[in-house]
Design a protein around this motif. Structure first.
Motif, short mmCIF file in Angstrom:
data_model
loop_
_atom_site.label_atom_id
_atom_site.label_comp_id
_atom_site.label_asym_id
_atom_site.label_seq_id
_atom_site.Cartn_x
_atom_site.Cartn_y
_atom_site.Cartn_z
N ALA A 50 0.82 -1.21 0.00
CA ALA A 50 0.00 0.00 0.00
C ALA A 50 0.86 1.26 0.00
N ALA A 51 1.97 1.23 0.74
CA ALA A 51 2.84 2.41 0.78
C ALA A 51 3.37 2.75 -0.61
N ARG A 52 3.76 1.73 -1.34
CA ARG A 52 4.28 1.96 -2.70
C ARG A 52 3.17 2.42 -3.65
N LEU A 53 2.00 1.84 -3.54
CA LEU A 53 0.89 2.25 -4.40
C LEU A 53 0.48 3.69 -4.13
N SER A 54 0.46 4.06 -2.85
CA SER A 54 0.06 5.43 -2.51
C SER A 54 1.07 6.45 -3.03
N GLN A 55 2.35 6.07 -3.03
CA GLN A 55 3.37 6.96 -3.58
C GLN A 55 3.14 7.23 -5.07
N GLU A 286 6.53 -11.49 1.90
CA GLU A 286 7.87 -11.97 1.55
C GLU A 286 8.56 -11.06 0.54
N ALA A 287 7.79 -10.50 -0.39
CA ALA A 287 8.37 -9.69 -1.47
C ALA A 287 7.46 -8.52 -1.81
N PRO A 288 7.20 -7.64 -0.83
CA PRO A 288 6.24 -6.54 -1.08
C PRO A 288 6.64 -5.61 -2.21
N ASN A 289 7.95 -5.36 -2.38
CA ASN A 289 8.37 -4.45 -3.45
C ASN A 289 8.10 -5.05 -4.81
N ALA A 290 8.41 -6.34 -4.97
CA ALA A 290 8.16 -7.00 -6.25
C ALA A 290 6.68 -7.04 -6.56
N VAL A 291 5.87 -7.30 -5.54
CA VAL A 291 4.41 -7.32 -5.73
C VAL A 291 3.91 -5.94 -6.11
N ALA A 292 4.38 -4.93 -5.40
CA ALA A 292 3.92 -3.56 -5.68
C ALA A 292 4.27 -3.14 -7.09
N GLU A 293 5.48 -3.44 -7.53
CA GLU A 293 5.88 -3.04 -8.89
C GLU A 293 5.05 -3.76 -9.94
N ALA A 294 4.78 -5.04 -9.72
CA ALA A 294 3.95 -5.79 -10.67
C ALA A 294 2.53 -5.24 -10.70
N VAL A 295 1.99 -4.94 -9.53
CA VAL A 295 0.62 -4.42 -9.46
C VAL A 295 0.56 -3.03 -10.11
N LEU A 296 1.55 -2.20 -9.84
CA LEU A 296 1.56 -0.87 -10.46
C LEU A 296 1.59 -0.94 -11.97
N SER A 297 2.37 -1.85 -12.51
CA SER A 297 2.45 -1.98 -13.97
C SER A 297 1.11 -2.43 -14.55
N HIS A 298 0.31 -3.09 -13.72
CA HIS A 298 -1.00 -3.56 -14.16
C HIS A 298 -2.07 -2.47 -14.01
#
Length: 300
Positions: A50-55, A286-298
């Motif tokens: 959520a922190a990465r998405l909000s950014q 386990e991998a919040p940054n990788a998940v956030a980047e993948a979700v953002l690209s989507h």
């Protein structure tokens, strides 16, 4: 319906049968992602994502599902129905309470199943869905899987036996911890993290919703008839029209990689599957940054 907030506690929204507790982050704008946790976990699983998405300018809403954490039923007489259609209706009513018409859904485990259900029952309200750690089951069907996957789902069979359910009732946190210890590579979490999350399992309805969800997949269990129409809608849906991202941990010990392969044919709006090496069943933790980047690209 009403909504209220506290500076020291999660926000809450009152729906027809629940007081839903949720975390909110990010700017108030038109880009909204509903983040739905799985089992056995809670809304805090999304903090890093959520922190990465909000950014990136995306507003996130992360509720505790019925039976978890501070979310509560309004009446002791309401049937504690753990069907996915019940949880999907909870999600829609929460967004209604927040006056959010269109949104994306990012769901892990149970949350992934809710995302697929929402794509069947409310496609006009969804922009995209992202499903973590769980493949799509057309028509919401629970078919007995191949032996290897069935072995990985031992906990579901265990809860479907009355004495197994009684054992879980005696030590629900111990049962949940066993899943954390075996569904992902060793040493991915510490005692303090689990102890914090396990407070959500102290919800007085956590056991009832857990048993309803898993036992109801394989045997007859009490149902709330208010969700029967949604059940029928899902049972009639074979293909999904919403753009979909699926994220799979390569080391997932409960949803095996083979079970999420070759699903492209069910998605009319586009489908992409990403496999995260070295990650188990809890990629949000386990991998919040990788998940956030993948979700953002989507989403973007």
């Amino acid at each position: 319906m009403s909504t209220r907030a506290s500076s020291t506690r999660p926000l809450t929204a009152t729906t027809e049968i629940l007081e839903v507790a949720f975390l909110r982050e990010g700017p108030k704008n038109d880009k909204v992602a509903l983040l739905l946790h799985g089992w056995p976990d809670d809304a805090t699983t999304w903090l890093g994502v959520a922190a990465r998405l909000s950014q990136a300018g995306i507003r996130t809403i992360a509720p505790w599902l019925r039976g978890s954490g501070p979310t509560r039923f309004l009446s002791p007489s309401t049937c504690r129905d753990g069907r996915i259609e019940a949880l999907a209706q909870d999600a829609l009513e929460l967004m209604d309470a927040l006056k959010i018409e269109r949104f994306s859904v990012v769901g892990h485990d149970w949350g992934a199943r809710i995302a697929y259900a929402l794509a069947a029952i409310a496609p006009k309200r969804l922009e995209t869905i992202a499903a973590l750690s769980l493949g799509y089951a057309p028509r919401g069907a629970f078919s007995v899987p191949p032996f290897e996957q069935s072995r990985a789902w031992w906990y579901q069979w265990f809860m479907s036996v009355d004495r197994g359910a009684e054992a879980v009732a005696k030590d629900p946190k111990g049962f949940a911890r066993l899943q954390w210890e075996t569904w992902s590579p060793p040493d991915w979490f510490d005692d303090a993290t689990f102890a914090t999350v396990a407070q959500s399992f102290e919800n007085p309805d956590w056991l009832a919703i857990t048993l309803s969800s898993y036992r109801g997949r394989w045997r007859d269990e009490p149902r709330d008839p208010r969700y029967d129409e949604l059940h029928d809608m899902i049972a009639r849906t074979d293909k999904i029209s919403i753009p979909t991202l699926m994220i799979q941990g390569a080391e997932d010990g409960t949803v095996l990689m083979r079970s999420t392969e070759d699903n492209d044919r069910y998605f009319l709006g586009g489908y992409r599957r990403i496999v995260l090496d070295g990650v188990g069943h809890f990629p949000t933790r386990e991998a919040p940054n990788a998940v956030a980047e993948a979700v953002l690209s989507h989403l973007l």
